[in-house]
Design a protein around this motif. Structure first.
Motif, PDB file in Angstrom:
ATOM      1  N   ILE A  62       0.851  -1.181   0.000  1.00 61.25           N
ATOM      2  CA  ILE A  62       0.000   0.000   0.000  1.00 61.25           C
ATOM      3  C   ILE A  62       0.885   1.228   0.000  1.00 61.25           C
ATOM      4  N   ARG A  63       0.467   2.213  -0.760  1.00 60.33           N
ATOM      5  CA  ARG A  63       1.161   3.500  -0.748  1.00 60.33           C
ATOM      6  C   ARG A  63       0.127   4.586  -0.563  1.00 60.33           C
ATOM      7  N   GLY A  64       0.312   5.349   0.486  1.00 56.79           N
ATOM      8  CA  GLY A  64      -0.534   6.496   0.736  1.00 56.79           C
ATOM      9  C   GLY A  64       0.230   7.772   0.479  1.00 56.79           C
ATOM     10  N   ASN A  65      -0.492   8.869   0.450  1.00 55.38           N
ATOM     11  CA  ASN A  65       0.109  10.182   0.299  1.00 55.38           C
ATOM     12  C   ASN A  65      -0.578  11.119   1.280  1.00 55.38           C
ATOM     13  N   PHE A  66       0.227  11.846   2.031  1.00 55.73           N
ATOM     14  CA  PHE A  66      -0.291  12.797   3.005  1.00 55.73           C
ATOM     15  C   PHE A  66       0.318  14.160   2.720  1.00 55.73           C
ATOM     16  N   ASP A  67      -0.462  15.027   2.098  1.00 60.60           N
ATOM     17  CA  ASP A  67       0.014  16.355   1.719  1.00 60.60           C
ATOM     18  C   ASP A  67      -1.096  17.376   1.957  1.00 60.60           C
ATOM     19  N   PRO A  68      -1.128  17.984   3.147  1.00 63.84           N
ATOM     20  CA  PRO A  68      -2.193  18.939   3.449  1.00 63.84           C
ATOM     21  C   PRO A  68      -2.195  20.161   2.539  1.00 63.84           C
ATOM     22  N   GLU A  69      -1.126  20.373   1.800  1.00 56.58           N
ATOM     23  CA  GLU A  69      -1.016  21.522   0.895  1.00 56.58           C
ATOM     24  C   GLU A  69      -1.374  21.185  -0.551  1.00 56.58           C
ATOM     25  N   ALA A  70      -1.752  19.953  -0.835  1.00 52.01           N
ATOM     26  CA  ALA A  70      -2.081  19.561  -2.213  1.00 52.01           C
ATOM     27  C   ALA A  70      -3.204  20.445  -2.746  1.00 52.01           C
ATOM     28  N   THR A  71      -3.069  20.885  -3.984  1.00 49.71           N
ATOM     29  CA  THR A  71      -4.073  21.780  -4.562  1.00 49.71           C
ATOM     30  C   THR A  71      -5.402  21.083  -4.798  1.00 49.71           C
ATOM     31  N   GLN A  72      -5.373  19.794  -5.106  1.00 50.60           N
ATOM     32  CA  GLN A  72      -6.614  19.036  -5.266  1.00 50.60           C
ATOM     33  C   GLN A  72      -6.909  18.330  -3.942  1.00 50.60           C
ATOM     34  N   GLU A  73      -8.051  18.620  -3.385  1.00 53.37           N
ATOM     35  CA  GLU A  73      -8.408  18.101  -2.065  1.00 53.37           C
ATOM     36  C   GLU A  73      -8.324  16.579  -1.973  1.00 53.37           C
ATOM     37  N   GLU A  74      -8.707  15.881  -3.051  1.00 52.93           N
ATOM     38  CA  GLU A  74      -8.705  14.409  -2.993  1.00 52.93           C
ATOM     39  C   GLU A  74      -7.304  13.813  -2.915  1.00 52.93           C
ATOM     40  N   PHE A  75      -6.267  14.619  -3.090  1.00 53.69           N
ATOM     41  CA  PHE A  75      -4.894  14.126  -2.999  1.00 53.69           C
ATOM     42  C   PHE A  75      -4.213  14.478  -1.677  1.00 53.69           C
ATOM     43  N   ARG A  76      -4.923  15.092  -0.763  1.00 51.41           N
ATOM     44  CA  ARG A  76      -4.312  15.500   0.502  1.00 51.41           C
ATOM     45  C   ARG A  76      -4.048  14.321   1.430  1.00 51.41           C
ATOM     46  N   SER A  77      -4.961  13.388   1.478  1.00 49.31           N
ATOM     47  CA  SER A  77      -4.824  12.195   2.312  1.00 49.31           C
ATOM     48  C   SER A  77      -5.449  11.054   1.526  1.00 49.31           C
ATOM     49  N   CYS A  78      -4.620  10.326   0.797  1.00 51.27           N
ATOM     50  CA  CYS A  78      -5.194   9.372  -0.155  1.00 51.27           C
ATOM     51  C   CYS A  78      -4.384   8.091  -0.272  1.00 51.27           C
ATOM     52  N   ILE A  79      -5.047   7.107  -0.835  1.00 49.84           N
ATOM     53  CA  ILE A  79      -4.415   5.846  -1.203  1.00 49.84           C
ATOM     54  C   ILE A  79      -4.018   5.978  -2.667  1.00 49.84           C
ATOM     55  N   TRP A  80      -2.727   5.841  -2.937  1.00 43.16           N
ATOM     56  CA  TRP A  80      -2.252   5.843  -4.322  1.00 43.16           C
ATOM     57  C   TRP A  80      -2.281   4.436  -4.896  1.00 43.16           C
ATOM     58  N   ARG A  81      -1.906   3.471  -4.096  1.00 36.63           N
ATOM     59  CA  ARG A  81      -1.835   2.092  -4.576  1.00 36.63           C
ATOM     60  C   ARG A  81      -2.192   1.146  -3.437  1.00 36.63           C
ATOM     61  N   VAL A  82      -2.908   0.092  -3.769  1.00 37.69           N
ATOM     62  CA  VAL A  82      -3.079  -1.023  -2.848  1.00 37.69           C
ATOM     63  C   VAL A  82      -3.125  -2.281  -3.706  1.00 37.69           C
ATOM     64  N   THR A  83      -2.225  -3.195  -3.411  1.00 31.74           N
ATOM     65  CA  THR A  83      -2.112  -4.436  -4.168  1.00 31.74           C
ATOM     66  C   THR A  83      -2.046  -5.593  -3.180  1.00 31.74           C
ATOM     67  N   VAL A  84      -2.833  -6.623  -3.444  1.00 29.69           N
ATOM     68  CA  VAL A  84      -2.826  -7.824  -2.609  1.00 29.69           C
ATOM     69  C   VAL A  84      -2.593  -9.014  -3.528  1.00 29.69           C
ATOM     70  N   SER A  85      -1.696  -9.899  -3.128  1.00 29.77           N
ATOM     71  CA  SER A  85      -1.402 -11.067  -3.964  1.00 29.77           C
ATOM     72  C   SER A  85      -2.676 -11.879  -4.190  1.00 29.77           C
ATOM     73  N   ALA A  86      -2.732 -12.523  -5.327  1.00 33.63           N
ATOM     74  CA  ALA A  86      -3.922 -13.302  -5.703  1.00 33.63           C
ATOM     75  C   ALA A  86      -4.307 -14.303  -4.623  1.00 33.63           C
ATOM     76  N   ASP A  87      -3.332 -15.004  -4.065  1.00 35.17           N
ATOM     77  CA  ASP A  87      -3.603 -16.026  -3.058  1.00 35.17           C
ATOM     78  C   ASP A  87      -4.141 -15.450  -1.752  1.00 35.17           C
ATOM     79  N   ALA A  88      -3.858 -14.176  -1.478  1.00 36.33           N
ATOM     80  CA  ALA A  88      -4.280 -13.572  -0.214  1.00 36.33           C
ATOM     81  C   ALA A  88      -5.531 -12.709  -0.359  1.00 36.33           C
ATOM     82  N   GLN A  89      -6.031 -12.539  -1.573  1.00 34.39           N
ATOM     83  CA  GLN A  89      -7.235 -11.725  -1.753  1.00 34.39           C
ATOM     84  C   GLN A  89      -8.426 -12.395  -1.084  1.00 34.39           C
TER      85      GLN A  89
END
Length: 150
Positions: A62-89
């Motif tokens: 998982i990769r998140g991003n925490f940027d309270p200064e981001a110009t687009q509100e949806e990017f201030r505290s967001c999930i950029w990526r979440v990947t789970v292996s096929a066997d663990a889904q």
């Protein structure tokens, strides 16, 4: 499943994260973890990359991003990526990762996290909805913007 835990990226876990296998058809919805890993090093102040381990085995990323200064509100505290292996889904790995990111966001003073996804039969929409996200908008490209209140 053993007890799940998060760990920061290391030389050992980067290779494992980049080697996670997906279910057939999911590849079109996921950028390889190596892209997110590289980007994490380009934005070390705001980026929050972690692997999910089950025992000593990397089962998610998982990769998140925490940027309270981001110009687009949806990017201030967001999930950029979440990947789970096929066997663990379907075993709670993704939910564990999202809730861990949500807790990190809460500790940093954010009131919500967001995620953006593309619709499709094998896409992540049902995962996000079942994890508690609600659709609050759409990007100019037609992707859904979801929000999880903290």
């Amino acid at each position: 499943m053993a007890e799940l835990r998060l760990e920061e990226l290391s030389a050992r876990t980067i290779v494992a994260a980049n080697s996670l296998t997906l279910r057939r058809g999911q590849e079109q919805f996921v950028t390889p973890p190596s892209y997110a890993i590289a980007d994490a090093y380009l934005s070390p102040v705001t980026s929050w990359p972690r692997v999910v381990l089950d025992g000593d085995t990397v089962v998610g990323f998982i990769r998140g991003n925490f940027d309270p200064e981001a110009t687009q509100e949806e990017f201030r505290s967001c999930i950029w990526r979440v990947t789970v292996s096929a066997d663990a889904q379907g075993t709670g790995v993704g939910r564990f990762a999202v809730w861990a990111l949500a807790e990190e966001a809460r500790q940093r003073g954010f009131a919500r996290i967001t995620a953006i996804w593309e619709e499709g039969e094998e896409g992540p929409e049902q995962f996000f909805l079942h994890t508690g996200f609600t659709v609050v908008g759409e990007t100019q490209y037609g992707e859904k913007i979801g929000e999880l209140g903290l």
